[in-house]
Scaffold this motif. Sequence first.
Motif, short mmCIF file in Angstrom:
data_model
loop_
_atom_site.label_atom_id
_atom_site.label_comp_id
_atom_site.label_asym_id
_atom_site.label_seq_id
_atom_site.Cartn_x
_atom_site.Cartn_y
_atom_site.Cartn_z
N ARG A 176 18.76 -71.61 21.23
CA ARG A 176 19.95 -72.45 21.10
C ARG A 176 19.54 -73.87 20.76
N TRP A 189 21.06 -77.76 21.19
CA TRP A 189 22.03 -78.61 21.87
C TRP A 189 21.95 -80.01 21.29
N SER A 230 23.53 -84.32 21.64
CA SER A 230 24.23 -85.33 22.43
C SER A 230 23.96 -86.70 21.83
N LEU A 270 22.41 -79.44 31.24
CA LEU A 270 23.02 -79.04 29.96
C LEU A 270 24.53 -79.20 29.95
N TRP A 279 25.55 -81.77 27.50
CA TRP A 279 25.16 -81.56 26.12
C TRP A 279 26.13 -80.59 25.45
N THR A 280 26.24 -80.69 24.12
CA THR A 280 27.10 -79.80 23.33
C THR A 280 26.25 -78.74 22.66
N LEU A 281 26.61 -77.47 22.83
CA LEU A 281 25.92 -76.39 22.14
C LEU A 281 26.34 -76.42 20.68
N ASP A 322 23.70 -71.29 18.11
CA ASP A 322 23.12 -70.18 18.88
C ASP A 322 22.56 -69.20 17.86
#
Length: 251
Positions: free
Chosen positions: A164, A166, A168, A176, A179-181, A184
Amino acid sequence: NNPNLEDLSILVMKKNAQGDWEPLRNSIYTSTSEINQALRGFDIINHQFAFAIRDRWLNVSDTLFQDVTPIYETLIPKSGYAGIHLDNDAKVIGTYPVSNLFDGQTLEYWGSYFTDRTITVGPHLVTFDIGKVTKISRIKIWNFSEPIGGQRLYYYLGAMKKFRIWGSNTLNNGDLSGWTLIGDFEVKKPSGLPYGQENNDDLLAAQDGQDYEIGFDMPSVRYLRIQCIENWTGGQFMAVSEVQVYGNPNF
């Protein structure tokens, strides 16, 4: 999808000076089971394209036509990248620091980044700064190449299989939830061969690096984290040769 591994030509065509459709030199020629490639470098204007698929016996599909306006992106200069260590980042092996992820070395052992395979902390994380808030369009990653028996294997040991990304614009202690995913991903070996076996399609794909596209709906970010969910041995330590970020820093 190409489940029978046929030798296929995906002809990407534009009109020549005479107004006739002509395949581009960088059309796609492959025999991999799943074909997902991009052609880049076009001006950001409307282009008329035509597409057809041809096999080795010169059978040709119907032709599809589509107008496309490419998005703008540029390589975000690596001179602005910097490694960061947050509380839950994985321990790094000795002389292979985070800065090796963006040192320009895509094939050399000493220019790669490794996390400690003896440390069990859940999915391993690595964090870095790309220098400026950017609307990211893709991230290119080169697998570490493990030298085995006189050859290099790229889908092996700590090379990432599932991971993944992430993003920010602020740093915290590593939680996490802050943080924004933004992606994926699962790495697919082009040949589909069993673990430990790789062919020329695998070699070429790995040496070119693989692009992982970031959705247009994702926010612009400055800080990135890569989280290895599973490597090719089924573990969570990671071995990465190089990372390169593309996008629009003037969004």
